[in-house]
Design an enzyme around this catalytic site. Structure first.
Site, mmCIF file in Angstrom:
data_model
loop_
_atom_site.group_PDB
_atom_site.id
_atom_site.type_symbol
_atom_site.label_atom_id
_atom_site.label_comp_id
_atom_site.label_asym_id
_atom_site.label_seq_id
_atom_site.Cartn_x
_atom_site.Cartn_y
_atom_site.Cartn_z
ATOM 1 N N PHE A 166 1.105 -1.185 0.100
ATOM 2 C CA PHE A 166 -0.269 0.180 -0.003
ATOM 3 C C PHE A 166 1.109 0.929 0.022
ATOM 4 C CE2 PHE A 166 -3.909 2.421 1.146
ATOM 5 C CZ PHE A 166 -4.636 2.518 0.792
ATOM 6 N N THR A 225 3.505 -4.914 -3.762
ATOM 7 C CA THR A 225 4.409 -4.547 -2.855
ATOM 8 C C THR A 225 5.380 -4.145 -3.875
ATOM 9 O OG1 THR A 225 5.081 -6.710 -3.347
ATOM 10 C CG2 THR A 225 4.288 -6.258 -1.482
ATOM 11 N N LYS A 234 6.322 -6.323 -11.329
ATOM 12 C CA LYS A 234 6.832 -6.858 -12.752
ATOM 13 C C LYS A 234 7.491 -7.779 -12.505
ATOM 14 C CE LYS A 234 7.526 -2.267 -12.231
ATOM 15 N NZ LYS A 234 8.051 -0.727 -12.369
ATOM 16 N N VAL A 294 3.316 -2.627 -17.495
ATOM 17 C CA VAL A 294 4.110 -2.198 -18.548
ATOM 18 C C VAL A 294 3.039 -0.900 -18.194
ATOM 19 C CG1 VAL A 294 5.286 -2.413 -20.483
ATOM 20 C CG2 VAL A 294 4.640 -4.612 -19.525
ATOM 21 N N GLY A 340 6.708 10.753 -7.669
ATOM 22 C CA GLY A 340 6.342 9.441 -7.830
ATOM 23 C C GLY A 340 6.680 8.229 -8.473
ATOM 24 N N ASP A 385 14.672 -2.342 -14.214
ATOM 25 C CA ASP A 385 13.255 -1.768 -14.741
ATOM 26 C C ASP A 385 12.996 -1.957 -16.581
ATOM 27 O OD1 ASP A 385 9.975 -0.619 -13.294
ATOM 28 O OD2 ASP A 385 10.759 0.628 -15.310
ATOM 29 N N LYS A 399 10.277 -4.509 -18.086
ATOM 30 C CA LYS A 399 9.083 -5.028 -18.733
ATOM 31 C C LYS A 399 9.468 -5.106 -20.135
ATOM 32 C CE LYS A 399 8.392 -0.862 -16.256
ATOM 33 N NZ LYS A 399 8.504 0.911 -16.065
HETATM 34 N N1 HSE Z 1 9.442 3.277 -11.784
HETATM 35 C C1 HSE Z 1 8.967 3.103 -12.975
HETATM 36 C C2 HSE Z 1 9.070 4.290 -14.330
HETATM 37 C C3 HSE Z 1 7.732 3.431 -12.086
HETATM 38 O O1 HSE Z 1 9.641 5.530 -13.721
HETATM 39 O O2 HSE Z 1 8.455 3.448 -15.618
HETATM 40 C C4 HSE Z 1 6.702 2.820 -13.965
HETATM 41 O O3 HSE Z 1 6.283 1.290 -14.191
#
Ligand code: HSE
Length: 338
Positions: free
Chosen positions: A8, A98, A127, A154, A208, A222, A226
């Site tokens: 959360f 999470t 992911k 994604v 964020g 990251d 994806k």
């Molecule tokens: N940290 C990831 C990004 C968040 O910046 O794309 C979305 O998956």
């Protein structure tokens, strides 16, 4: 629909905010009454009420950093573990949000398997589960005739997965290429206007966009996660992280970016994947390249298809409400068939 959220943080709270703010629309347009009955966090408590939690009070407790500040009421349980919430709650859907672990996919994968064993649909923002263990989780879902969905993993709420799985269901997709990380694209765009690397990263975190550990963004993992998700779910591949050559933006200096600009070029972190392997690396593009025009936290993906040829989707790639929207899209898709 009764829902539990495991995790959360930014995304889970964004999703709950959407449920709260869009409740009338969701009920009128889709007949969806979403009842959040439980929430689990790693260090800020677990809450469960079989009749549902008050979303305003829940968001306020989360903002105070302690779910135990949620107002007590008869029937409220706050001493369960995450595992107990998953196994014992009456929910029909578990949302797993999470932080993504792209090395092991845990503990989220175990949470998903437990939710399926106890006959809950699973919706993932996580992911790591999809990149590393999708085949296992999908088989577990099929065995109990439940769905496992992952639109939010994604390009946040931009429907990259739905486009491939539904709109392009009759096509063969041979390759996917694009910008799949919002944080780094936002940083590169800001650095083009003179911001330092550190300031650009701090701003991406404040908004964020970044992962809990932003190294996953700036080192390219990251985007690689994806790319793996797309390869293993949409392209029919069976890849591991070892099949993706990964280079992030950590070595790019403001001078590199200025040098590119002086000759009418820019850097973008490009993911490129086929069923047989792929790469993530900074690529210097002419400003005439369509990907050069993708700025800020916007992402883009081009699917190479037979018989349509290339099909490109451009849209937001990260953000609290934007990723929450991906979870909502999956909830509506489950609602439509159950
Ligand atoms: N940290 C990831 C990004 C968040 O910046 O794309 C979305 O998956």
């Amino acid at each position: 629909m009764r829902i539990i959220l495991v995790g959360f943080g930014t995304v889970g709270q964004g999703f709950v905010q959407l449920l709260r703010d869009q409740a009338a629309f969701l009920r009128q347009a889709h007949g969806l009454i979403a009842n959040v009955v439980g929430v689990a966090t790693r260090s800020r408590g677990v809450l469960y009420h079989p009749n549902g939690l008050d979303l305003d009070a829940l968001l306020m407790a989360a903002q105070r950093g302690d779910l135990h500040t949620y107002p007590d009421s008869p029937g409220l349980i706050h001493d369960w573990t995450t595992e107990e919430l998953i196994a014992r709650s009456s929910a029909e859907v578990m949302i797993e949000a999470t932080p993504s672990n792209l090395q092991t996919g845990q503990p989220a994968t175990d949470y998903c398997l437990r939710a399926l064993e106890t006959h809950k649909h699973v919706i993932l923002a996580n992911k790591g589960v999809v990149a590393l263990h999708y085949a296992q989780v999908k088989a577990a879902a099929a065995a109990v005739q439940k769905q496992v969905r992952f639109e939010a993993t994604v390009m946040s709420g931009t429907p990259a997965v739905a486009l491939a799985q539904q709109g392009l269901a009759g096509a063969t997709i041979t390759r996917a290429r694009g910008i799949l990380n919002g944080t780094t694209n936002y940083m590169l765009t800001l650095m083009e206007t003179g911001a330092t690397y550190q300031d650009a990263l701090a701003e991406a975190q404040r908004l964020g966009y970044a992962e809990a550990d932003p190294a996953a963004d700036v080192e390219g993992w990251d985007a690689a996660g994806k790319a793996l998700i797309i390869a293993n779910t949409v392209l029919g591949g069976c890849l591991t992280m070892d099949d993706i050559a990964v280079e992030g933006i950590t070595q790019l200096t403001p001078a590199d970016i200025r040098d590119a600009q002086t000759v009418g070029e820019c850097y973008r972190l490009i993911a490129d994947v086929t069923p047989h392997g792929g790469s993530v690396r900074p690529v210097r593009l002419p400003l005439s390249d369509p990907l050069a025009a993708v700025k800020g936290a916007t992402n883009a993906i081009t699917y190479d298809t037979e018989p349509l040829g290339p099909v490109t989707l451009i849209g937001v790639g990260a953000g609290r409400l934007q990723t929450g929207f991906g979870l909502l899209a999956d909830l509506l898709a489950i609602r439509a068939v159950s």
